[in-house]
Design a protein around this motif. Structure first.
Motif: not given
Length: 203
Positions: A42, A44, A72-73, A76-77, A91, A99, A101, A128, A131
């Protein structure tokens, strides 16, 4: 006549030696190519993405079969700023937060090695990423981590190890990045780590 016989015997021996070396190298390359590697990460701001792409290139150039996927969330943040900071802190402080995905088009069971990359937010593993990891079967898989941070690794790696039930662990790397990914990431630590990973894979 004796000289010709000796020369002939020498050439036959030399040919056999060269053929043996060639077959040995070819067998090694086939063995390397048969090991499948999954890089899942991941990113960002882009730092972890740059590291993941560098890892993929180095391993692919060494004839490993490598697949690269980004987590991929579902949502998106925020890009930067106070909103992202506050969300990340909330979080980090919520142990139940997981979260959503998007489904990854890969199965960790199809790979020999799984290399997992993530940034560190508030000195913890991103929720995430947890997760994703908690939904996988890592039994008897070789799992290694590469993480990026601007302050320290905190408990990120231990958080992810807990989530990767049944995995075998080894050498990991944490990489300091003091700004969003802009193509200027220092790859020295990454390259050193990749060399260690390749040596482990070949043993």
């Amino acid at each position: 006549m004796i000289v010709l016989k000796r020369l002939s015997a020498f050439l036959v021996g030399l040919f056999s030696l060269v053929a043996g070396l060639f077959n040995s190298v070819e067998a090694t390359n086939k063995e390397v190519a048969q090991k499948k590697v999954l890089i899942v990460y991941f990113s960002h701001t882009g730092n972890t993405k740059l590291i993941a792409e560098k890892v993929r290139k180095e391993l692919a150039d060494a004839n490993y079969q490598v697949d690269l996927y980004r987590i991929e969330p579902m949502k998106e943040y925020p890009e930067y700023g106070d909103e992202l900071r506050d969300l990340a802190l909330n979080e980090a402080n919520d142990d139940s937060c997981r979260p959503g995905f998007k489904v990854l088009d890969a199965n960790v069971q199809d790979y020999d090695w799984i290399l997992i990359g993530t940034p560190v937010w508030w000195y913890k593993a991103l929720k995430i990423m947890l997760s994703f990891l908690e939904k996988q079967n890592f039994s008897d898989k070789e799992v290694r981590f590469f993480i990026t941070h601007g302050g320290g690794p905190g408990t990120c790696i231990s958080d992810m190890k807990t989530a990767c039930k049944g995995a075998n662990f080894g050498e990991n790397v944490d990489i300091y990045c003091n700004s969003p990914g802009n193509g200027k990431v220092d790859y020295n630590e990454t390259i050193s780590w990749i060399k260690k990973i390749k040596k482990e894979m070949e043993d």
